[in-house]
Design an enzyme around this catalytic site. Structure first.
Site, PDB file in Angstrom:
ATOM      1  NE  ARG A 205      -3.650  -1.890   2.803  1.00  0.00           N
ATOM      2  CZ  ARG A 205      -3.366  -2.713   4.217  1.00  0.00           C
ATOM      3  NH1 ARG A 205      -2.665  -1.764   4.702  1.00  0.00           N
ATOM      4  NH2 ARG A 205      -4.320  -3.789   4.151  1.00  0.00           N
ATOM      5  NE  ARG A 278       8.122 -25.959   4.878  1.00  0.00           N
ATOM      6  CZ  ARG A 278       9.064 -26.380   5.889  1.00  0.00           C
ATOM      7  NH1 ARG A 278       9.556 -27.554   4.995  1.00  0.00           N
ATOM      8  NH2 ARG A 278       9.717 -25.226   5.428  1.00  0.00           N
ATOM      9  NE  ARG A 309       3.635 -16.648  12.367  1.00  0.00           N
ATOM     10  CZ  ARG A 309       2.645 -16.716  12.224  1.00  0.00           C
ATOM     11  NH1 ARG A 309       1.682 -16.108  11.713  1.00  0.00           N
ATOM     12  NH2 ARG A 309       1.692 -18.048  11.889  1.00  0.00           N
ATOM     13  CD  GLU A 335       3.209 -19.605  14.959  1.00  0.00           C
ATOM     14  OE1 GLU A 335       4.549 -19.485  13.555  1.00  0.00           O
ATOM     15  OE2 GLU A 335       2.652 -18.746  15.627  1.00  0.00           O
ATOM     16  CE1 TYR A 383      -3.234 -22.052   5.760  1.00  0.00           C
ATOM     17  CE2 TYR A 383      -4.523 -20.649   4.333  1.00  0.00           C
ATOM     18  CZ  TYR A 383      -3.632 -20.453   5.852  1.00  0.00           C
ATOM     19  OH  TYR A 383      -3.264 -20.561   6.638  1.00  0.00           O
ATOM     20  CG  ASP A 385      -7.546 -18.025   5.924  1.00  0.00           C
ATOM     21  OD1 ASP A 385      -6.557 -18.198   6.493  1.00  0.00           O
ATOM     22  OD2 ASP A 385      -7.459 -16.670   4.601  1.00  0.00           O
TER      23      ASP A 385
HETATM   24  P1  FAD Z   1      -9.533 -28.895  11.746  1.00  0.00           P
HETATM   25  O1  FAD Z   1      -9.366 -27.045  12.561  1.00  0.00           O
HETATM   26  O2  FAD Z   1      -7.889 -29.452  11.519  1.00  0.00           O
HETATM   27  O3  FAD Z   1     -10.310 -29.915  12.612  1.00  0.00           O
HETATM   28  C1  FAD Z   1     -10.187 -31.191  11.865  1.00  0.00           C
HETATM   29  C2  FAD Z   1     -10.432 -31.761  13.277  1.00  0.00           C
HETATM   30  O4  FAD Z   1     -10.672 -33.205  12.511  1.00  0.00           O
HETATM   31  C3  FAD Z   1      -9.181 -32.159  14.300  1.00  0.00           C
HETATM   32  O5  FAD Z   1      -9.952 -31.846  15.867  1.00  0.00           O
HETATM   33  C4  FAD Z   1      -8.109 -33.462  14.312  1.00  0.00           C
HETATM   34  O6  FAD Z   1      -8.146 -33.586  15.537  1.00  0.00           O
HETATM   35  C5  FAD Z   1      -9.913 -34.259  14.548  1.00  0.00           C
HETATM   36  N1  FAD Z   1      -9.964 -35.668  13.174  1.00  0.00           N
HETATM   37  C6  FAD Z   1      -8.328 -36.200  12.390  1.00  0.00           C
HETATM   38  N2  FAD Z   1      -9.160 -36.798  12.215  1.00  0.00           N
HETATM   39  C7  FAD Z   1      -8.971 -38.023  12.787  1.00  0.00           C
HETATM   40  C8  FAD Z   1      -9.615 -39.051  13.269  1.00  0.00           C
HETATM   41  N3  FAD Z   1      -9.406 -40.229  12.413  1.00  0.00           N
HETATM   42  N4  FAD Z   1     -10.957 -39.517  14.055  1.00  0.00           N
HETATM   43  C9  FAD Z   1     -10.940 -38.213  15.219  1.00  0.00           C
HETATM   44  N5  FAD Z   1     -11.224 -36.827  14.715  1.00  0.00           N
HETATM   45  C10 FAD Z   1      -9.884 -36.675  13.803  1.00  0.00           C
HETATM   46  N6  FAD Z   1      -7.291 -19.116   9.669  1.00  0.00           N
HETATM   47  C11 FAD Z   1      -8.208 -18.058   9.849  1.00  0.00           C
HETATM   48  O7  FAD Z   1      -8.896 -16.969   9.609  1.00  0.00           O
HETATM   49  N7  FAD Z   1      -7.122 -17.155   9.819  1.00  0.00           N
HETATM   50  C12 FAD Z   1      -5.468 -17.059  10.760  1.00  0.00           C
HETATM   51  O8  FAD Z   1      -4.829 -16.673  11.576  1.00  0.00           O
HETATM   52  C13 FAD Z   1      -5.213 -18.524  10.630  1.00  0.00           C
HETATM   53  N8  FAD Z   1      -3.653 -19.179  11.305  1.00  0.00           N
HETATM   54  C14 FAD Z   1      -3.551 -20.051  11.059  1.00  0.00           C
HETATM   55  C15 FAD Z   1      -2.587 -20.771  11.639  1.00  0.00           C
HETATM   56  C16 FAD Z   1      -1.936 -21.952  11.247  1.00  0.00           C
HETATM   57  C17 FAD Z   1      -0.701 -22.252  11.870  1.00  0.00           C
HETATM   58  C18 FAD Z   1      -2.403 -22.861  10.903  1.00  0.00           C
HETATM   59  C19 FAD Z   1      -2.244 -24.130  10.270  1.00  0.00           C
HETATM   60  C20 FAD Z   1      -3.778 -22.041  10.141  1.00  0.00           C
HETATM   61  C21 FAD Z   1      -4.391 -21.410   9.970  1.00  0.00           C
HETATM   62  N9  FAD Z   1      -5.543 -20.801   9.671  1.00  0.00           N
HETATM   63  C22 FAD Z   1      -6.232 -19.068   9.961  1.00  0.00           C
HETATM   64  C23 FAD Z   1      -6.741 -21.826   8.783  1.00  0.00           C
HETATM   65  C24 FAD Z   1      -7.486 -22.752   9.821  1.00  0.00           C
HETATM   66  O9  FAD Z   1      -6.128 -22.908  10.680  1.00  0.00           O
HETATM   67  C25 FAD Z   1      -8.046 -23.196   9.387  1.00  0.00           C
HETATM   68  O10 FAD Z   1      -8.827 -23.051   8.720  1.00  0.00           O
HETATM   69  C26 FAD Z   1      -9.173 -23.690  10.431  1.00  0.00           C
HETATM   70  O11 FAD Z   1      -8.767 -24.799  11.368  1.00  0.00           O
HETATM   71  C27 FAD Z   1      -9.946 -25.526   9.421  1.00  0.00           C
HETATM   72  O12 FAD Z   1     -10.485 -25.909  10.504  1.00  0.00           O
HETATM   73  P2  FAD Z   1     -11.439 -27.799   9.484  1.00  0.00           P
HETATM   74  O13 FAD Z   1     -12.349 -27.676  10.303  1.00  0.00           O
HETATM   75  O14 FAD Z   1     -11.203 -28.739   8.920  1.00  0.00           O
HETATM   76  O15 FAD Z   1      -9.215 -28.204  10.649  1.00  0.00           O
HETATM   77  N1  UDP Z   2       6.372 -13.061   3.724  1.00  0.00           N
HETATM   78  C1  UDP Z   2       7.543 -12.601   3.996  1.00  0.00           C
HETATM   79  N2  UDP Z   2       7.887 -11.816   5.368  1.00  0.00           N
HETATM   80  C2  UDP Z   2       7.358 -11.848   6.070  1.00  0.00           C
HETATM   81  C3  UDP Z   2       5.671 -12.224   6.043  1.00  0.00           C
HETATM   82  C4  UDP Z   2       5.563 -12.784   4.809  1.00  0.00           C
HETATM   83  O1  UDP Z   2       8.014 -12.658   2.776  1.00  0.00           O
HETATM   84  O2  UDP Z   2       7.473 -11.004   7.232  1.00  0.00           O
HETATM   85  C5  UDP Z   2       5.672 -13.688   2.998  1.00  0.00           C
HETATM   86  C6  UDP Z   2       5.691 -15.162   2.833  1.00  0.00           C
HETATM   87  O3  UDP Z   2       6.248 -15.649   1.338  1.00  0.00           O
HETATM   88  C7  UDP Z   2       4.458 -15.829   2.989  1.00  0.00           C
HETATM   89  C8  UDP Z   2       3.692 -14.878   2.806  1.00  0.00           C
HETATM   90  O4  UDP Z   2       4.334 -13.677   2.273  1.00  0.00           O
HETATM   91  O5  UDP Z   2       4.252 -17.480   2.556  1.00  0.00           O
HETATM   92  C9  UDP Z   2       2.325 -14.456   2.898  1.00  0.00           C
HETATM   93  O6  UDP Z   2       2.380 -14.489   4.170  1.00  0.00           O
HETATM   94  P1  UDP Z   2       1.428 -14.613   5.229  1.00  0.00           P
HETATM   95  O7  UDP Z   2       1.425 -14.277   6.340  1.00  0.00           O
HETATM   96  O8  UDP Z   2      -0.182 -14.031   4.062  1.00  0.00           O
HETATM   97  O9  UDP Z   2       1.183 -16.163   5.401  1.00  0.00           O
HETATM   98  P2  UDP Z   2       0.819 -17.364   5.879  1.00  0.00           P
HETATM   99  O10 UDP Z   2       1.580 -17.471   7.416  1.00  0.00           O
HETATM  100  O11 UDP Z   2      -1.356 -16.942   6.222  1.00  0.00           O
HETATM  101  O12 UDP Z   2       0.469 -18.391   4.800  1.00  0.00           O
END
Ligand code: FAD
Ligand code: UDP
Length: 401
Positions: A205, A278, A309, A335, A383, A385
């Site tokens: 921006r 990952r 981070r 992390e 992936y 959200d």
């Molecule tokens: P999950 O939350 O993974 O739920 C699946 C469940 O199934 C789990 O509890 C698991 O234990 C269960 N399960 C799996 N296999 C079995 C089995 N065989 N028997 C019984 N239970 C089982 N989204 C955002 O909008 N904002 C964010 O800032 C954001 N940050 C994130 C940061 C990280 C590090 C990650 C990995 C994701 C992030 N997300 C974020 C995405 C968000 O986590 C997901 O959109 C959401 O949690 C997905 O929900 P789900 O129900 O599909 O999966």
């Molecule tokens: N990224 C970066 N520097 C930062 C933050 C993010 O280069 O300080 C890049 C990195 O490649 C990352 C991408 O921007 O995969 C998207 O960032 P975001 O925070 O949206 O990633 P998320 O963790 O949500 O996948």
């Protein structure tokens, strides 16, 4: 059925078919629940709520010892710790925003991470504060000219990979200091080998705006995500520490249909191979000081620091407890990003060509499972959200029920 009736006396295949139909009907009559929902994450919990609202009987099982899936939060020293990585709710979808607000009150948290490059601090996402600190420029015109100058010097016309895309968006200096190291740590691959689209998630921006997301609605549920999911599951039977795949025959017998939100390849016992993820490792510490870094998220953008981070959880709720009092201690999580291997928690699907092809093959198998619906981040290898996963569960419930 008439045709089969006519030929079953002569035809053993027809006879078995009729038998299996009868068996299925008996199973359906005996089933205690309309739906067995595997996974108490957001997808499973939203689907369960909608099914119950429509008068269906549901059972939710999860192999973990808690509900919430990856949005699970746990209270430590009065602070809601985001156990599986920081989660900031943001959406442009008014229906989804209204939906989650039925189960939680959201605070006004706005995500504004800070980048730390060998002790130099920069504002994220890339905006006028970042450009001013990097180059001393003051006006948007000067910032745009600087980016253009660096883009031209790098000779990039059509970006072919993440490195070229980043340089053409923000110039070489920002790429070298704020993108290269962080991205290579996060993905475990060189920026020249990564697809350009990854970096397009980040806004650039020419204004003084540190809000990381371009979303209309944003916040953190007051009292933590676990409370929000508990409200969704209110009055619904949930069995924890129950692995569906290890008790499949018995659990299948309980319901007419299964909603499966676990990994799709695990459901088929990895018969076509393993999908890649990952993974992230979290090192969480309680510190006896009130303020460690002054912000919820600080990204370490150099290549040497081993973590990507540090999250300081209390700042998602402005450092206060439920009564509005300042909290004396703090909890931080470092992390570390790593390649997923069997036994690790799968976090980010690697949506490249190879994994996309393998997923398609599993999806074809999944489509043949008549009484199982695959949903969510792991079930669809996508992936998502949080807002997108809720939208998808609501749409699925509408179609299905
Ligand atoms: P999950 O939350 O993974 O739920 C699946 C469940 O199934 C789990 O509890 C698991 O234990 C269960 N399960 C799996 N296999 C079995 C089995 N065989 N028997 C019984 N239970 C089982 N989204 C955002 O909008 N904002 C964010 O800032 C954001 N940050 C994130 C940061 C990280 C590090 C990650 C990995 C994701 C992030 N997300 C974020 C995405 C968000 O986590 C997901 O959109 C959401 O949690 C997905 O929900 P789900 O129900 O599909 O999966
Ligand atoms: N990224 C970066 N520097 C930062 C933050 C993010 O280069 O300080 C890049 C990195 O490649 C990352 C991408 O921007 O995969 C998207 O960032 P975001 O925070 O949206 O990633 P998320 O963790 O949500 O996948």
């Amino acid at each position: 059925p008439l045709f089969l009736w006519g030929c079953w006396k002569f035809n053993w295949v027809g006879f078995s078919l009729v038998l299996s139909w009868i068996k299925k009907d008996i199973n359906k009559l005996m089933a205690k629940y309309n739906y067995l929902i595997v996974g108490a994450g957001l997808f499973g919990s939203v689907f369960a709520r909608e099914a119950v609202k429509a008068g269906k009987k549901v059972l939710v099982v999860d192999k973990r010892c808690h509900i919430g899936g990856n949005v699970y939060t746990e209270k430590v020293e009065g602070i809601h710790v985001h156990v599986y990585g920081s989660h900031i709710f943001h959406t442009n979808n008014k229906t989804v925003w209204d939906y989650v607000n039925r189960f939680a009150v959201f605070n006004r948290f706005t995500n504004s991470p800070v980048a730390n490059y060998y002790g130099e601090l920069y504002s994220l996402p890339f905006n006028m504060y970042t450009f001013n600190k990097m180059w001393g420029v003051v006006t948007p015109e000067e910032a745009a000219a600087k980016i253009e100058e660096q883009r031209k010097a790098a000779g990039i016309t059509e970006p072919k990979n993440l490195e070229e895309q980043a340089i053409s968006l923000v110039g070489t200096d920002i790429y070298e200091k704020l993108i290269k190291g962080y991205t290579e740590k996060q993905w475990g691959r060189l920026c020249t080998e990564l697809p350009a689209f990854i970096i397009k998630r980040l806004p650039v921006r020419l204004t003084f705006d540190n809000n990381y997301f371009n979303a209309l609605y944003q916040g953190i549920p007051v009292g933590g995500y676990t409370k929000m999911v508990a409200n969704m599951l209110d009055g619904i039977e949930v069995r924890l520490q129950t692995d569906y795949l290890k008790n499949k025959a018995e659990l299948d017998g309980l319901a007419e249909k299964v909603i499966y939100t676990g990994p799709i390849d695990a459901y088929f016992d990895y018969e076509l191979g393993t999908l890649e993820y990952r993974s992230v490792r979290f090192e969480t510490e309680v510190l006896d000081i009130p303020n460690f870094q002054g912000n919820a998220a600080v990204n370490y953008t150099d290549r040497e620091t081993p973590w990507t981070r540090i999250i300081e959880h209390k700042w998602f709720e402005f450092g206060k407890d439920a009564k509005g009092q300042d909290l004396p201690k703090t909890v931080i999580s470092r992390e570390y990003s790593s390649e997923w291997k069997a036994g690790d928690e799968p976090y980010y699907p690697v949506n490249d060509e190879k994994n996309g092809e393998l997923y398609k093959k599993y999806k074809a198998l999944a489509d043949k499972e008549n009484s199982v619906i695959f949903g969510g981040r792991l079930g669809e290898y996508k992936y998502y959200d949080m807002d997108a996963v809720i939208e998808s569960a609501l749409a699925m419930a509408k179609r299905e029920i």
